[in-house]
Design an enzyme around this catalytic site. Structure first.
Site, PDB file in Angstrom:
ATOM      1  N   ARG A 105     -35.662  30.750 -37.167  1.00  0.00           N
ATOM      2  CA  ARG A 105     -36.130  32.080 -36.785  1.00  0.00           C
ATOM      3  C   ARG A 105     -37.313  32.073 -35.830  1.00  0.00           C
ATOM      4  NH1 ARG A 105     -36.853  34.640 -42.510  1.00  0.00           N
ATOM      5  NH2 ARG A 105     -36.764  36.663 -41.519  1.00  0.00           N
ATOM      6  N   ASP A 108     -31.340  37.187 -35.492  1.00  0.00           N
ATOM      7  CA  ASP A 108     -32.005  37.022 -36.791  1.00  0.00           C
ATOM      8  C   ASP A 108     -31.571  38.115 -37.781  1.00  0.00           C
ATOM      9  OD1 ASP A 108     -33.650  36.598 -38.899  1.00  0.00           O
ATOM     10  OD2 ASP A 108     -35.516  36.594 -37.752  1.00  0.00           O
ATOM     11  N   SER A 154     -33.928  38.966 -40.771  1.00  0.00           N
ATOM     12  CA  SER A 154     -34.984  39.950 -40.479  1.00  0.00           C
ATOM     13  C   SER A 154     -34.419  41.368 -40.384  1.00  0.00           C
ATOM     14  CB  SER A 154     -35.688  39.616 -39.153  1.00  0.00           C
ATOM     15  OG  SER A 154     -36.535  38.517 -39.335  1.00  0.00           O
ATOM     16  N   TYR A 156     -42.401  29.783 -43.839  1.00  0.00           N
ATOM     17  CA  TYR A 156     -42.124  30.261 -45.196  1.00  0.00           C
ATOM     18  C   TYR A 156     -43.218  29.801 -46.154  1.00  0.00           C
ATOM     19  CZ  TYR A 156     -37.442  31.393 -43.576  1.00  0.00           C
ATOM     20  OH  TYR A 156     -36.380  31.933 -42.911  1.00  0.00           O
ATOM     21  N   GLN A 178     -34.264  35.243 -31.731  1.00  0.00           N
ATOM     22  CA  GLN A 178     -34.690  36.568 -32.229  1.00  0.00           C
ATOM     23  C   GLN A 178     -33.547  37.583 -32.311  1.00  0.00           C
ATOM     24  OE1 GLN A 178     -38.353  36.954 -32.907  1.00  0.00           O
ATOM     25  NE2 GLN A 178     -37.935  34.793 -32.758  1.00  0.00           N
TER      26      GLN A 178
HETATM   27  P1  NAD Z   1     -39.174  35.558 -47.376  1.00  0.00           P
HETATM   28  O1  NAD Z   1     -38.134  36.604 -47.617  1.00  0.00           O
HETATM   29  O2  NAD Z   1     -38.774  34.114 -47.457  1.00  0.00           O
HETATM   30  O3  NAD Z   1     -40.381  35.795 -48.405  1.00  0.00           O
HETATM   31  C1  NAD Z   1     -41.051  37.027 -48.443  1.00  0.00           C
HETATM   32  C2  NAD Z   1     -42.532  36.786 -48.584  1.00  0.00           C
HETATM   33  O4  NAD Z   1     -42.818  36.309 -49.895  1.00  0.00           O
HETATM   34  C3  NAD Z   1     -43.105  35.736 -47.626  1.00  0.00           C
HETATM   35  O5  NAD Z   1     -44.081  36.347 -46.816  1.00  0.00           O
HETATM   36  C4  NAD Z   1     -43.686  34.686 -48.557  1.00  0.00           C
HETATM   37  O6  NAD Z   1     -44.887  34.114 -48.050  1.00  0.00           O
HETATM   38  C5  NAD Z   1     -43.935  35.480 -49.809  1.00  0.00           C
HETATM   39  N1  NAD Z   1     -44.092  34.677 -51.027  1.00  0.00           N
HETATM   40  C6  NAD Z   1     -43.356  33.630 -51.447  1.00  0.00           C
HETATM   41  N2  NAD Z   1     -43.820  33.166 -52.625  1.00  0.00           N
HETATM   42  C7  NAD Z   1     -44.861  33.946 -52.974  1.00  0.00           C
HETATM   43  C8  NAD Z   1     -45.733  33.978 -54.072  1.00  0.00           C
HETATM   44  N3  NAD Z   1     -45.657  33.094 -55.076  1.00  0.00           N
HETATM   45  N4  NAD Z   1     -46.697  34.928 -54.092  1.00  0.00           N
HETATM   46  C9  NAD Z   1     -46.797  35.831 -53.088  1.00  0.00           C
HETATM   47  N5  NAD Z   1     -46.005  35.864 -52.014  1.00  0.00           N
HETATM   48  C10 NAD Z   1     -45.041  34.915 -51.953  1.00  0.00           C
HETATM   49  O7  NAD Z   1     -39.921  35.804 -46.008  1.00  0.00           O
HETATM   50  P2  NAD Z   1     -39.374  36.428 -44.669  1.00  0.00           P
HETATM   51  O8  NAD Z   1     -39.635  37.868 -44.647  1.00  0.00           O
HETATM   52  O9  NAD Z   1     -37.985  35.972 -44.496  1.00  0.00           O
HETATM   53  O10 NAD Z   1     -40.330  35.770 -43.599  1.00  0.00           O
HETATM   54  C11 NAD Z   1     -40.626  34.390 -43.699  1.00  0.00           C
HETATM   55  C12 NAD Z   1     -41.357  33.917 -42.484  1.00  0.00           C
HETATM   56  O11 NAD Z   1     -40.513  33.909 -41.360  1.00  0.00           O
HETATM   57  C13 NAD Z   1     -42.551  34.755 -42.114  1.00  0.00           C
HETATM   58  O12 NAD Z   1     -43.558  33.889 -41.658  1.00  0.00           O
HETATM   59  C14 NAD Z   1     -42.075  35.537 -40.968  1.00  0.00           C
HETATM   60  O13 NAD Z   1     -43.137  35.952 -40.137  1.00  0.00           O
HETATM   61  C15 NAD Z   1     -41.248  34.472 -40.310  1.00  0.00           C
HETATM   62  N6  NAD Z   1     -40.401  35.079 -39.345  1.00  0.00           N
HETATM   63  C16 NAD Z   1     -40.644  34.736 -38.067  1.00  0.00           C
HETATM   64  C17 NAD Z   1     -39.925  35.321 -37.093  1.00  0.00           C
HETATM   65  C18 NAD Z   1     -40.234  34.976 -35.703  1.00  0.00           C
HETATM   66  O14 NAD Z   1     -40.925  34.034 -35.423  1.00  0.00           O
HETATM   67  N7  NAD Z   1     -39.754  35.722 -34.781  1.00  0.00           N
HETATM   68  C19 NAD Z   1     -38.931  36.221 -37.389  1.00  0.00           C
HETATM   69  C20 NAD Z   1     -38.682  36.532 -38.713  1.00  0.00           C
HETATM   70  C21 NAD Z   1     -39.449  35.941 -39.697  1.00  0.00           C
END
Ligand code: NAD
Length: 381
Positions: free
Chosen positions: A120, A129, A132, A227, A126
């Site tokens: 991602r 994704d 997202s 993550y 992007q």
């Molecule tokens: P996810 O669904 O895997 O998890 C949701 C959130 O839960 C995360 O922010 C994670 O840090 C949090 N989490 C996990 N264990 C936890 C705990 N014990 N206590 C509290 N919080 C906890 O996450 P996601 O929404 O799929 O996103 C994951 C990462 O991917 C993020 O850094 C996001 O910014 C990144 N991302 C990047 C892009 C990009 O670069 N364009 C696009 C999409 C997502």
């Protein structure tokens, strides 16, 4: 090249992999699109609307025989049995948690591409994704469910009949879904706090209107690829205990925490639930058969605790907004399909970082390094 869309078979699934608008776009890239009759019904897209967009409406058997078969979720056992070596299948296959499916797809000789394995952070990924796009929808819908269950107002209301204080909402996990939940709750007028184990999310949470809670008992837990990493037993207990104090001060708690390939971390314990006021609402977006972010949550059900706290086991939220979710997913999957093609034909290349990230089986083998070990260790093997 024939690319088909099959009707989803998972219980309650309303989404469809392509919407008519996406069919038009693929047709301009010289792709023949076949759509299984009825595939779009539950997302409000009729067979006629696909035909008008230039697709052929076909039987399930014909759809499953196309060069490329598109889906939202996973193929069921009958679909896997119908697939032939050399076909390409694209969907949200959740391979990290379903080694049996990965093994079956490899044995069927198909090339399986999993939308949820997209690297991602690559800028060119992007538009593809789907995690997202679907998480955004889920975060929005979670707040609407909470507001519907909550017996008071979200905004501050000053009326002749009295003043209502705004709801205090806590969002646990500030990834894509959490950030959308914060923004949506703010737009409804709630006062929003948020917490995540990755400290780098603080500025993002603040930028959409939340006050970020920093725990003193747990250090940063950022893992690979943006993550979170799984916490140790000690960290987990310290986190649960410190969070409980914050949870008690909130009316609504929306939990979105996930760690890839693992059961969701437990953030709201039974003790924390007991400390909440009657009428409080939890929406557990991590609710699963293995347990969720909140103790006692049941996927697809609302459980009321003895002290009057409603725990909504939120599952299938994107599917509950099937039209929007399908439109976004269709853009994601079309972008990935076009990326895998050159001059109207498939041009697979495992030396390409993006392709190597999403292709999980090919030529009868499990080719994704992150999966080969998982499948070998699976008890079913
Ligand atoms: P996810 O669904 O895997 O998890 C949701 C959130 O839960 C995360 O922010 C994670 O840090 C949090 N989490 C996990 N264990 C936890 C705990 N014990 N206590 C509290 N919080 C906890 O996450 P996601 O929404 O799929 O996103 C994951 C990462 O991917 C993020 O850094 C996001 O910014 C990144 N991302 C990047 C892009 C990009 O670069 N364009 C696009 C999409 C997502």
């Amino acid at each position: 090249m024939k690319v088909s869309v099959v009707k989803e078979t998972a219980p309650g699934e309303r989404r469809v992999a392509l919407v008519p608008e996406a069919v038009v776009k693929l047709r301009t890239a010289d792709v023949d699109v076949l759509v299984e009759s009825g595939a779009g019904d539950r997302a409000w897209h009729t067979d006629d609307s696909y035909a008008e967009a230039g697709a052929s409406v076909v039987s399930r058997r014909e759809a499953l025989a196309a060069d490329v078969v598109l889906m939202v979720g996973k193929p069921d056992a009958a679909a896997v049995a119908a697939l032939q070596p050399g076909q390409l299948v694209i969907g949200l296959l959740a391979p990290l948690t379903d080694p049996e499916l990965v093994a079956a797809l490899a044995e069927a000789g198909v090339t399986a591409v999993s939308m949820d394995m997209i690297p991602r952070t690559l800028p060119r990924a992007q538009p593809m994704d789907a995690l997202s796009s679907q998480a955004n929808i889920a975060g929005y819908k979670a707040v609407l469910l909470a507001a519907t269950e909550y017996g008071r107002f979200f905004p501050l209301l000053i009326t002749a009949a009295g003043t209502a204080r705004p709801a205090r909402v806590l969002v646990l996990g500030t990834g894509v879904a959490g950030l959308q939940a914060i923004g949506t709750a703010r737009r409804l007028g709630a006062v929003v706090s948020a917490y995540d184990v990755r400290p780098e999310t603080k500025t993002e949470a603040e930028s959409v209107g939340a006050t970020f809670i920093e725990l003193t008992s747990v250090g940063p837990a950022s893992g690979e690829g943006g993550y979170a990493r799984a916490l140790s037993e000690e960290e987990r207990m310290a986190q649960q205990e410190e969070l409980a104090g914050h949870i008690a001060r909130h009316d609504v708690v929306i939990t979105t925490a996930q760690v890839p390939g693992r059961r969701p971390p437990l953030l709201v314990t039974e003790d924390a639930l007991k400390s909440m006021a009657a009428g409080s609402v939890i929406v557990d977006m991590g609710a699963s058969a293995l347990g969720g972010n909140a103790a006692g949550s049941v996927p697809g059900e609302t459980v009321i605790t003895e002290n009057g706290v409603a725990i909504i086991g939120a599952s299938g939220l994107p599917s509950s907004m099937a039209a929007a979710a399908s439109a976004m997913y269709a853009r994601n999957i079309s972008a990935l399909l076009l990326y895998l093609m050159k001059d109207g034909q498939l041009a697979l290349d495992l030396d390409d970082e993006l392709q190597a990230g999403v292709i999980i089986t090919s030529g009868g083998e499990i080719v994704h390094p992150a999966l080969a070990a998982t499948v070998a260790e699976s008890p079913a093997r």
